[in-house]
Design a protein around this motif. Structure first.
Motif, PDB file in Angstrom:
ATOM      1  N   GLU A 180      -0.447 108.872  13.627  1.00  0.00           N
ATOM      2  CA  GLU A 180       0.196 109.317  13.131  1.00  0.00           C
ATOM      3  C   GLU A 180       0.766 110.253  13.633  1.00  0.00           C
ATOM      4  O   GLU A 180      -0.074 111.347  14.155  1.00  0.00           O
ATOM      5  CB  GLU A 180       0.129 109.707  11.584  1.00  0.00           C
ATOM      6  N   PHE A 181       2.211 109.774  14.080  1.00  0.00           N
ATOM      7  CA  PHE A 181       2.937 111.137  14.456  1.00  0.00           C
ATOM      8  C   PHE A 181       4.365 111.031  14.130  1.00  0.00           C
ATOM      9  O   PHE A 181       4.679 110.409  13.795  1.00  0.00           O
ATOM     10  CB  PHE A 181       2.618 110.625  16.342  1.00  0.00           C
ATOM     11  N   THR A 182       4.897 112.181  14.931  1.00  0.00           N
ATOM     12  CA  THR A 182       6.743 111.944  14.478  1.00  0.00           C
ATOM     13  C   THR A 182       7.017 112.179  15.519  1.00  0.00           C
ATOM     14  O   THR A 182       7.191 113.080  17.092  1.00  0.00           O
ATOM     15  CB  THR A 182       6.737 113.294  13.782  1.00  0.00           C
ATOM     16  N   ILE A 183       7.923 111.314  15.791  1.00  0.00           N
ATOM     17  CA  ILE A 183       9.525 111.001  16.932  1.00  0.00           C
ATOM     18  C   ILE A 183      10.504 111.585  16.345  1.00  0.00           C
ATOM     19  O   ILE A 183      11.344 110.509  15.683  1.00  0.00           O
ATOM     20  CB  ILE A 183       9.192 110.036  17.809  1.00  0.00           C
ATOM     21  N   GLY A 184      11.569 112.897  16.450  1.00  0.00           N
ATOM     22  CA  GLY A 184      12.735 112.681  16.120  1.00  0.00           C
ATOM     23  C   GLY A 184      12.534 113.076  14.184  1.00  0.00           C
ATOM     24  O   GLY A 184      11.689 114.525  14.136  1.00  0.00           O
ATOM     25  N   HIS A 185      12.781 112.342  14.165  1.00  0.00           N
ATOM     26  CA  HIS A 185      13.087 112.624  12.781  1.00  0.00           C
ATOM     27  C   HIS A 185      12.337 111.004  11.736  1.00  0.00           C
ATOM     28  O   HIS A 185      12.195 111.367  10.808  1.00  0.00           O
ATOM     29  CB  HIS A 185      14.476 112.635  12.513  1.00  0.00           C
ATOM     30  N   LYS A 186      11.601 110.813  12.566  1.00  0.00           N
ATOM     31  CA  LYS A 186      11.058 109.582  11.835  1.00  0.00           C
ATOM     32  C   LYS A 186       9.708 110.039  12.231  1.00  0.00           C
ATOM     33  O   LYS A 186       8.648 109.523  12.885  1.00  0.00           O
ATOM     34  CB  LYS A 186      11.147 108.187  12.337  1.00  0.00           C
ATOM     35  N   GLU A 187       8.122 109.555  11.295  1.00  0.00           N
ATOM     36  CA  GLU A 187       7.417 108.958  11.275  1.00  0.00           C
ATOM     37  C   GLU A 187       6.853 107.648  11.627  1.00  0.00           C
ATOM     38  O   GLU A 187       7.248 106.825  11.215  1.00  0.00           O
ATOM     39  CB  GLU A 187       6.397 109.489   9.826  1.00  0.00           C
ATOM     40  N   TYR A 188       5.534 107.654  12.406  1.00  0.00           N
ATOM     41  CA  TYR A 188       5.127 106.709  13.266  1.00  0.00           C
ATOM     42  C   TYR A 188       3.251 107.043  13.167  1.00  0.00           C
ATOM     43  O   TYR A 188       2.751 107.557  12.649  1.00  0.00           O
ATOM     44  CB  TYR A 188       5.505 106.720  14.415  1.00  0.00           C
ATOM     45  N   SER A 189       3.372 105.018  12.681  1.00  0.00           N
ATOM     46  CA  SER A 189       1.714 104.975  12.617  1.00  0.00           C
ATOM     47  C   SER A 189       1.311 103.773  13.711  1.00  0.00           C
ATOM     48  O   SER A 189       1.774 102.912  13.593  1.00  0.00           O
ATOM     49  CB  SER A 189       0.838 104.683  11.199  1.00  0.00           C
ATOM     50  N   LEU A 190       0.133 104.359  14.470  1.00  0.00           N
ATOM     51  CA  LEU A 190       0.249 103.062  15.782  1.00  0.00           C
ATOM     52  C   LEU A 190      -1.427 102.407  15.438  1.00  0.00           C
ATOM     53  O   LEU A 190      -2.003 103.896  16.112  1.00  0.00           O
ATOM     54  CB  LEU A 190       0.766 103.259  17.406  1.00  0.00           C
ATOM     55  N   GLY A 191      -1.784 101.751  16.089  1.00  0.00           N
ATOM     56  CA  GLY A 191      -3.215 101.391  16.297  1.00  0.00           C
ATOM     57  C   GLY A 191      -3.578 101.830  17.477  1.00  0.00           C
ATOM     58  O   GLY A 191      -3.049 101.479  18.848  1.00  0.00           O
ATOM     59  N   THR A 192      -4.216 102.237  17.743  1.00  0.00           N
ATOM     60  CA  THR A 192      -5.426 102.724  19.649  1.00  0.00           C
ATOM     61  C   THR A 192      -6.651 102.045  19.613  1.00  0.00           C
ATOM     62  O   THR A 192      -7.463 102.612  18.783  1.00  0.00           O
ATOM     63  CB  THR A 192      -4.662 103.999  20.083  1.00  0.00           C
ATOM     64  N   GLN A 193      -7.113 102.327  20.512  1.00  0.00           N
ATOM     65  CA  GLN A 193      -8.262 102.435  20.833  1.00  0.00           C
ATOM     66  C   GLN A 193      -9.075 103.346  20.170  1.00  0.00           C
ATOM     67  O   GLN A 193      -8.805 104.121  21.010  1.00  0.00           O
ATOM     68  CB  GLN A 193      -9.034 101.413  22.313  1.00  0.00           C
ATOM     69  N   ASP A 194     -10.727 103.174  19.846  1.00  0.00           N
ATOM     70  CA  ASP A 194     -10.969 104.278  19.123  1.00  0.00           C
ATOM     71  C   ASP A 194     -11.712 105.058  21.211  1.00  0.00           C
ATOM     72  O   ASP A 194     -10.964 104.549  22.370  1.00  0.00           O
ATOM     73  CB  ASP A 194     -12.529 103.562  19.496  1.00  0.00           C
ATOM     74  N   GLY A 195     -11.057 106.404  20.478  1.00  0.00           N
ATOM     75  CA  GLY A 195     -11.295 106.951  22.494  1.00  0.00           C
ATOM     76  C   GLY A 195     -10.150 107.597  22.660  1.00  0.00           C
ATOM     77  O   GLY A 195     -10.690 108.185  23.483  1.00  0.00           O
ATOM     78  N   GLU A 196      -8.705 107.104  22.733  1.00  0.00           N
ATOM     79  CA  GLU A 196      -7.319 106.868  23.128  1.00  0.00           C
ATOM     80  C   GLU A 196      -6.643 107.734  22.280  1.00  0.00           C
ATOM     81  O   GLU A 196      -5.875 108.004  22.546  1.00  0.00           O
ATOM     82  CB  GLU A 196      -6.667 105.622  23.598  1.00  0.00           C
ATOM     83  N   GLU A 197      -7.433 108.148  21.332  1.00  0.00           N
ATOM     84  CA  GLU A 197      -6.288 109.232  20.408  1.00  0.00           C
ATOM     85  C   GLU A 197      -5.535 110.381  20.871  1.00  0.00           C
ATOM     86  O   GLU A 197      -4.557 110.126  20.272  1.00  0.00           O
ATOM     87  CB  GLU A 197      -7.361 109.312  18.811  1.00  0.00           C
ATOM     88  N   LYS A 198      -6.449 110.708  20.830  1.00  0.00           N
ATOM     89  CA  LYS A 198      -5.707 112.270  21.910  1.00  0.00           C
ATOM     90  C   LYS A 198      -5.055 112.373  22.936  1.00  0.00           C
ATOM     91  O   LYS A 198      -3.662 112.619  22.969  1.00  0.00           O
ATOM     92  CB  LYS A 198      -6.476 112.909  22.513  1.00  0.00           C
ATOM     93  N   GLN A 199      -4.702 110.892  23.901  1.00  0.00           N
ATOM     94  CA  GLN A 199      -4.206 110.456  24.377  1.00  0.00           C
ATOM     95  C   GLN A 199      -2.903 110.040  24.091  1.00  0.00           C
ATOM     96  O   GLN A 199      -1.778 110.766  24.425  1.00  0.00           O
ATOM     97  CB  GLN A 199      -4.774 109.029  25.821  1.00  0.00           C
TER      98      GLN A 199
END
Length: 120
Positions: free
Chosen positions: A5-24
């Motif tokens: 989960e992260f925010t870009i500008g004024h909107k929050e997003y949630s995106l799936g990623t491969q395990d281990g790639e979360e920090k990137q």
């Protein structure tokens, strides 16, 4: 698969990623958010697609500039490896060498005399 989960500008997003790639993904989102916040500070609130487009273009411009600088540095490194520049090492004049050796000998002599006076 991990959710980030992260925010870009004024909107929050949630995106799936491969395990281990979360920090990137989180780091990439932080960089994009930084660009988006700069745009919002300068131009005010705007529609999400336009904000993401402008932030992406700013990052692409920065990337292109860094890529050009990296290519220039690589060409310079290759040129230096294939044709090394002559390196000159300064030579200490012999009379200066002799004077320095004389000073060193005097300092040692003084140190020995001082030591003898303190011990004797």
């Amino acid at each position: 698969m991990a959710e980030v989960e992260f925010t870009i500008g004024h909107k929050e997003y949630s995106l799936g990623t491969q395990d281990g790639e979360e920090k990137q993904l989180q780091r990439a989102a932080e960089i994009l958010d930084g660009e988006a916040r700069q745009i919002i500070e300068q131009a005010g609130r705007m529609p999400e697609p336009r904000l993401l487009l402008l932030a992406g273009l700013m990052l692409a411009d920065r990337f292109a500039s860094m890529e050009a600088r990296a290519e220039k540095a690589e060409r310079l490194a290759n040129r230096l490896q294939s044709n090394p520049t002559r390196v000159e090492v300064p030579v200490i004049p012999s009379d200066l060498k002799e004077a320095m050796a004389e000073l060193a000998a005097r300092a040692e002599s003084l140190a020995e005399r001082l030591e003898d006076q303190q011990n004797g």
